[in-house]
Scaffold this motif. Structure first.
Motif, mmCIF file in Angstrom:
data_model
loop_
_atom_site.group_PDB
_atom_site.id
_atom_site.type_symbol
_atom_site.label_atom_id
_atom_site.label_comp_id
_atom_site.label_asym_id
_atom_site.label_seq_id
_atom_site.Cartn_x
_atom_site.Cartn_y
_atom_site.Cartn_z
ATOM 1 N N GLY A 31 0.710 -0.980 0.061
ATOM 2 C CA GLY A 31 -0.038 0.053 -0.087
ATOM 3 C C GLY A 31 0.980 1.223 0.065
ATOM 4 O O GLY A 31 0.509 2.390 -0.536
ATOM 5 N N LEU A 34 1.967 2.122 -3.576
ATOM 6 C CA LEU A 34 0.929 2.488 -4.327
ATOM 7 C C LEU A 34 0.794 4.012 -3.963
ATOM 8 O O LEU A 34 0.708 4.718 -4.961
ATOM 9 N N ILE A 35 0.917 4.407 -2.709
ATOM 10 C CA ILE A 35 0.613 5.852 -2.274
ATOM 11 C C ILE A 35 1.778 6.763 -2.937
ATOM 12 O O ILE A 35 1.779 7.825 -3.701
ATOM 13 N N LEU A 45 -5.926 6.429 -9.690
ATOM 14 C CA LEU A 45 -7.143 5.374 -9.226
ATOM 15 C C LEU A 45 -8.287 5.960 -9.939
ATOM 16 O O LEU A 45 -8.737 7.119 -9.874
ATOM 17 N N ASP A 48 -11.448 1.915 -7.460
ATOM 18 C CA ASP A 48 -10.369 1.288 -6.862
ATOM 19 C C ASP A 48 -9.661 0.767 -7.956
ATOM 20 O O ASP A 48 -8.740 -0.299 -7.405
ATOM 21 N N ILE A 50 -6.377 0.664 -10.707
ATOM 22 C CA ILE A 50 -5.012 1.501 -10.630
ATOM 23 C C ILE A 50 -4.873 1.488 -12.251
ATOM 24 O O ILE A 50 -4.560 0.507 -12.987
ATOM 25 N N ALA A 79 -6.849 -1.920 -6.499
ATOM 26 C CA ALA A 79 -6.094 -1.762 -5.298
ATOM 27 C C ALA A 79 -5.924 -2.899 -4.427
ATOM 28 O O ALA A 79 -4.898 -3.471 -4.060
ATOM 29 N N THR A 168 -8.273 6.085 -0.279
ATOM 30 C CA THR A 168 -8.881 4.919 -0.991
ATOM 31 C C THR A 168 -7.772 3.646 -0.629
ATOM 32 O O THR A 168 -7.862 2.822 -0.276
ATOM 33 N N VAL A 169 -6.669 4.177 -0.844
ATOM 34 C CA VAL A 169 -5.386 2.890 -0.798
ATOM 35 C C VAL A 169 -5.238 2.592 0.774
ATOM 36 O O VAL A 169 -5.221 1.443 1.204
ATOM 37 N N THR A 172 -8.091 0.411 1.835
ATOM 38 C CA THR A 172 -7.860 -0.841 1.319
ATOM 39 C C THR A 172 -6.818 -1.659 1.816
ATOM 40 O O THR A 172 -7.076 -2.834 2.443
#
Length: 201
Positions: A31, A34-35, A45, A48, A50, A79, A168-169, A172
């Motif tokens: 995660g 991803l951020i 995004l 949800d 990618i 994600a 959102t990430v 998740t």
């Protein structure tokens, strides 16, 4: 420094006083990647999903590896699916990277001058940077450490995350860690029940 590296460092810091399950940590590290990729415009995004963007070099081998492994065909990857796929064994990869860079060392035994399997952080600018980021209540690192139960704060006490994709990430990650904990608890209950059956025979 990347968010994933900072996260690993603060989880290893003895000052946190909490042991973190490797599976939970791997999900949170995925995660964090991803951020960082959202913030570098390497992805966006859509809900949800990618959506890969440009692939600029980040200067970090593992983060570049993460960017290159994005699914680049529609309907793209969710994600949640990314966390489970990318997270597999990720904590070991980050730990190995820190050890290669000399930021982590294997401790020596107290009685015998041989290396034990336990790893410890060395004093370094990277460690101080991660500790300062945590102490400053930077929203992303605060939320990730809360998901790993390193901090005992409720969601209401956490600093606000203002970027929707980042929020959102983080949500998740929290859901995935909770799901993994539930699976782990079910297995423990099932194993205990199995043991009880054998004892009764």
């Amino acid at each position: 420094m990347t968010t994933a590296r900072d996260l690993l460092i603060v989880t290893m810091d003895v000052g946190t006083g909490h042991a973190v399950e490797q599976g939970n940590l791997s999900l949170a590290l995925a995660g964090a990647e991803l951020i960082d990729l959202v913030e570098s415009s390497a992805l966006a995004l859509d809900g949800d999903r990618i959506v890969p963007g440009t692939q600029p070099a980040t200067g970090d081998r593992l983060l570049d590896e993460a960017a290159s492994s994005l699914v680049r065909e529609e309907p793209y990857e969710s994600a949640e699916d990314w966390l489970w796929r990318r997270g597999r064994g990720l904590s070991s990869a980050y730990l190995a990277a820190l050890e290669t860079e000399g930021l982590v060392t294997r401790e020596r035994g107290r009685r015998f001058p041989v290396r034990t399997g336990r790893r410890a952080l060395v004093d370094s600018p990277d460690r101080r940077h991660a500790e300062e980021r945590l102490a400053s209540d930077e929203p992303v690192l605060a939320a990730l450490t809360a998901a790993l139960r390193i901090r005992d704060e409720s969601a209401d006490d956490l600093p606000e995350v203002t970027v929707d994709a980042v929020a959102t990430v983080l949500a998740t990650v929290g859901d995935a860690v909770t799901e993994l904990e539930a699976v782990r608890q079910r297995r423990t209950i099932e194993d205990a029940a199995f043991d009880n059956v054998w004892r009764g025979l």
